[in-house]
Design an enzyme around this catalytic site. Sequence first.
Site, short mmCIF file in Angstrom:
data_model
loop_
_atom_site.label_atom_id
_atom_site.label_comp_id
_atom_site.label_asym_id
_atom_site.label_seq_id
_atom_site.Cartn_x
_atom_site.Cartn_y
_atom_site.Cartn_z
N ARG A 51 9.30 33.93 6.96
CA ARG A 51 8.64 34.77 7.89
C ARG A 51 7.60 33.69 8.47
O ARG A 51 7.54 33.48 9.71
CB ARG A 51 8.00 35.92 7.55
CG ARG A 51 9.00 37.16 7.38
CD ARG A 51 8.47 37.98 6.17
NE ARG A 51 8.80 37.40 4.92
CZ ARG A 51 9.99 37.01 4.37
NH1 ARG A 51 10.92 38.01 4.97
NH2 ARG A 51 10.20 36.25 3.39
N THR A 52 6.62 33.17 7.81
CA THR A 52 5.47 32.61 8.47
C THR A 52 6.15 31.50 9.16
O THR A 52 5.45 31.44 10.34
CB THR A 52 4.67 32.19 7.25
OG1 THR A 52 4.36 33.23 6.32
CG2 THR A 52 3.00 31.77 7.65
N LYS A 80 5.92 9.19 -1.82
CA LYS A 80 5.64 7.84 -2.09
C LYS A 80 4.25 7.84 -2.27
O LYS A 80 3.61 6.56 -2.57
CB LYS A 80 5.97 6.99 -0.71
CG LYS A 80 7.48 7.00 -0.25
CD LYS A 80 7.36 6.29 0.97
CE LYS A 80 8.41 6.81 1.94
NZ LYS A 80 8.27 6.44 3.21
N ARG A 101 1.00 25.40 5.07
CA ARG A 101 1.20 25.95 3.91
C ARG A 101 1.03 24.98 2.69
O ARG A 101 1.78 23.93 2.95
CB ARG A 101 2.55 26.98 3.67
CG ARG A 101 2.40 27.43 2.40
CD ARG A 101 3.66 28.55 2.50
NE ARG A 101 3.31 29.73 3.07
CZ ARG A 101 4.09 30.75 3.21
NH1 ARG A 101 5.25 30.73 2.54
NH2 ARG A 101 3.73 31.85 3.71
N HIS A 129 -4.34 34.09 2.82
CA HIS A 129 -2.97 33.82 3.87
C HIS A 129 -3.54 34.43 5.06
O HIS A 129 -3.10 35.80 5.46
CB HIS A 129 -1.83 34.63 3.09
CG HIS A 129 -0.59 34.35 3.98
ND1 HIS A 129 -0.31 33.71 5.12
CD2 HIS A 129 0.72 34.59 3.38
CE1 HIS A 129 1.02 33.61 5.50
NE2 HIS A 129 1.57 34.10 4.41
N1 CP Z 1 4.77 37.04 4.03
C1 CP Z 1 5.25 35.56 4.15
O1 CP Z 1 4.36 34.91 3.92
O2 CP Z 1 6.67 35.21 4.04
P1 CP Z 1 7.15 33.94 3.72
O3 CP Z 1 6.87 33.13 2.28
O4 CP Z 1 8.55 34.00 4.01
O5 CP Z 1 6.38 33.12 4.75
#
Ligand code: CP
Length: 315
Positions: A51-52, A80, A101, A129
């Site tokens: 999703r993110t 590397k 991320r 998050h």
């Molecule tokens: N909610 C969420 O962070 O989903 P993903 O890990 O699929 O991005």
Amino acid sequence: MENRSLVTLADHSKEKIMYLIRMAQEFEKHPNRKILNGKIAATLFFEPSTRTRLSFETAANRLGARVIGFTDPKVTSSTKGETLKDTIIMVSNYADVIIMRHYLEGAARYASEVTPVPILNAGDGANQHPSQTMLDLYSIYQTQGTLENLNIYLVGDLKYGRTVHSLLMAMRHFNPTFHFISPKELAMPEVYKQYCHKHNIKYVEHTDFNEDTIAGADILYMTRVQRERFTDLMEYERVKDRYLLKLHMLRKAKNNMKILHPLPRVNEIEYAIDDDPHAYYFEQARNGLFTRQALICDSLGITLDDVIADTTIIE
Ligand code: CP
């Protein structure tokens, strides 16, 4: 120069949160525009995501930006030995905004300190998050008509779940009452309970999970047990299926109670609930598009007035 990174929503005032919600509402009305024509967004995903990443990329694409990046660090020069610092400085040569991320807590803060290019934190370890929290706040606002004075029940993995940590901190402006429902092993960490004390946030802790415990909820926020954060997989096996929301447990729920879940779902919400009017998790994920459009624009210095005055809308 002002650093327009988003590392944690704890940095944002109440006014800024409401401003971003208004901007997201504009994007919900008209998600397709060319307001980011000529811009490049980089998505650096050192951890898996559905999703993110896809909603950030869709957000950028629907606004006319182009997207570069990677979904697996194994295909990058970090294998590397290239450091995160060097990677961020390199990508800063190419992109106007970096969406990252990373598995390390604090990685987003660190990245934001080594580049003037805005960093949008798409999750850093078990820490924060914030873009998920913006879409959670938006979902709560759109369904409840307010963020004020709500009873928010957080269920499941409150120890490792970064979404609940982010949400708790962002809600400090809105006088919530939290109910933390978790096994003892996955209880809300002390640091976040201290945060509640410091900011006069009310909370109650439970280990029971049944129709009576959740009857007072305005928002029932279910979470997955975060297998990837456990060092002892036996412990994961012991707790993973502890809390499953079943349809019959909604009998005493408030009419307008909404069930949120950051997803992915593993075994926390039975599928029979998907068609129940309380279920809102798929709409919640859809809201990620509009809120991430707002976050990308804000990071690039595009204001709500710019969005309202925008003439690049594609009907
Ligand atoms: N909610 C969420 O962070 O989903 P993903 O890990 O699929 O991005």
